[in-house]
Design an enzyme around this catalytic site. Sequence first.
Site, PDB file in Angstrom:
ATOM      1  N   LYS A  12      72.845  46.676  31.481  1.00  0.00           N
ATOM      2  CA  LYS A  12      71.905  46.985  30.300  1.00  0.00           C
ATOM      3  C   LYS A  12      70.593  45.867  30.681  1.00  0.00           C
ATOM      4  O   LYS A  12      69.602  46.457  30.579  1.00  0.00           O
ATOM      5  CB  LYS A  12      72.444  46.566  29.229  1.00  0.00           C
ATOM      6  CG  LYS A  12      73.456  47.541  28.485  1.00  0.00           C
ATOM      7  CD  LYS A  12      73.827  47.321  27.295  1.00  0.00           C
ATOM      8  CE  LYS A  12      74.630  48.763  26.707  1.00  0.00           C
ATOM      9  NZ  LYS A  12      75.110  48.531  25.418  1.00  0.00           N
TER      10      LYS A  12
ATOM     11  N   LYS B  86      79.504  57.317  31.828  1.00  0.00           N
ATOM     12  CA  LYS B  86      80.222  57.506  30.158  1.00  0.00           C
ATOM     13  C   LYS B  86      79.123  58.233  29.351  1.00  0.00           C
ATOM     14  O   LYS B  86      77.954  58.034  29.602  1.00  0.00           O
ATOM     15  CB  LYS B  86      80.773  56.216  29.843  1.00  0.00           C
ATOM     16  CG  LYS B  86      79.745  55.284  29.361  1.00  0.00           C
ATOM     17  CD  LYS B  86      80.223  54.172  28.612  1.00  0.00           C
ATOM     18  CE  LYS B  86      79.293  53.321  27.861  1.00  0.00           C
ATOM     19  NZ  LYS B  86      79.744  52.609  26.655  1.00  0.00           N
TER      20      LYS B  86
ATOM     21  N   LYS C 230      75.283  56.447  23.828  1.00  0.00           N
ATOM     22  CA  LYS C 230      73.973  56.767  22.758  1.00  0.00           C
ATOM     23  C   LYS C 230      72.699  56.660  23.599  1.00  0.00           C
ATOM     24  O   LYS C 230      71.623  57.265  23.013  1.00  0.00           O
ATOM     25  CB  LYS C 230      73.835  55.785  21.929  1.00  0.00           C
ATOM     26  CG  LYS C 230      75.174  55.534  20.758  1.00  0.00           C
ATOM     27  CD  LYS C 230      74.893  54.317  19.834  1.00  0.00           C
ATOM     28  CE  LYS C 230      76.282  54.033  19.461  1.00  0.00           C
ATOM     29  NZ  LYS C 230      76.577  52.624  19.367  1.00  0.00           N
TER      30      LYS C 230
END
Length: 344
Positions: A121, A205, A208
Amino acid sequence: MTDVQSYSGPNRVFSGIQPTGNLHLGNYLGALKKFVDLQAAGWTGIYCVVDLHAITQPHDPALLPDQTRQIAAAMLACGLDPDQSTVFVQSAVPAHAELAWIFNCVARMGWLEKMTQFKDKGGENSERVSVGLFDYPVLQAADILAYRATHVPVGEDQQQHLELSRNIAARFNQQYDAPGFFPEPEALIEGPGARIMSLKDGSKKMSKSDPSDLSRINLVDDRDTIARKIKKAKTDLLGDLPETEDGLEGRPEVENLVGIYSAFSGQSVEAVLAEFGGAGFGTFKPALAELAISHLAPITERMRAYMADPAEIDRALQKGAEKAHAISAPVIKEVRDVIGFWKS
Ligand code: AQP
């Protein structure tokens, strides 16, 4: 030795979901469905909308209240019963932030530097992201241990964070000479929904934050959208569905679709392939779409009904916050005693 009771309470489940956008099939199969299955099996469950986690990255304060309610609506629509389980918002219960600070003084920099989710991230921008994003797994440990939860149902992506929570619990117990004060929580990961992949790339994966909406099925998607996304899901040029699991080797997109079918139907992957092996995607995809819609459409409908009645959601969350505070406040009090904080 410090005079504390060793943990000998019942098994207790904790899990959280961030209010950071549309929930998707991975969140449903990896987390929400497990919460409801555990509730049905009689486990004591504490389920939290983790808004303190959501602000570790840029967010819009104007949207956060509704995004928070949307996650709560999904929890309730999937079947969590506020009388049986505790459903609440993290920032409404002070124990999370207080224990996170204490755990900041227990966790080691080196442990956090190993966290792959931060690396993913933060990316190359890691000098500029918030300290909160780096500290995210410490807050997660506080979330779990403020309730002395023993088990944490999560998707596979959370395995490393759970390991860190175990290390923090063990280190706290050792540092303060308080054996068994915190349980070392176990992840409940196994099961066919543990790692749902993007519909557009079987190596990533479902997420969102993927810029492509076609990569995921959102819990708010209508029937036609679900059918269209499954129809457009990437497969490969290697032909029909294989008849055995070995034939899924090197076919990640196909493996993902078969895994989703297995998770919804409750059949093993072997059984799904026994039924569809040798069939083309023109047969399998419509069957998968029908199965997904039959499970998700009633949830979507109930979610919409909750979202149309925010006062009902707020009542459930208020009650949940009171229950959560009643469990966590005595734990925090004991923690303060163990640490030696001043008390009046
Ligand atoms: N693809 C997935 N397969 C199985 N489980 C998954 N989970 C998330 N993605 C998958 C599980 O859903 C729970 C809640 O996740 P979260 O909202 O707290 O955060 P997340 O894991 O960061 O969700 P996303 O979609 O991946 O968000 P972004 O894109 O913001 O990173 C967790 O139990 C998680 O394991």
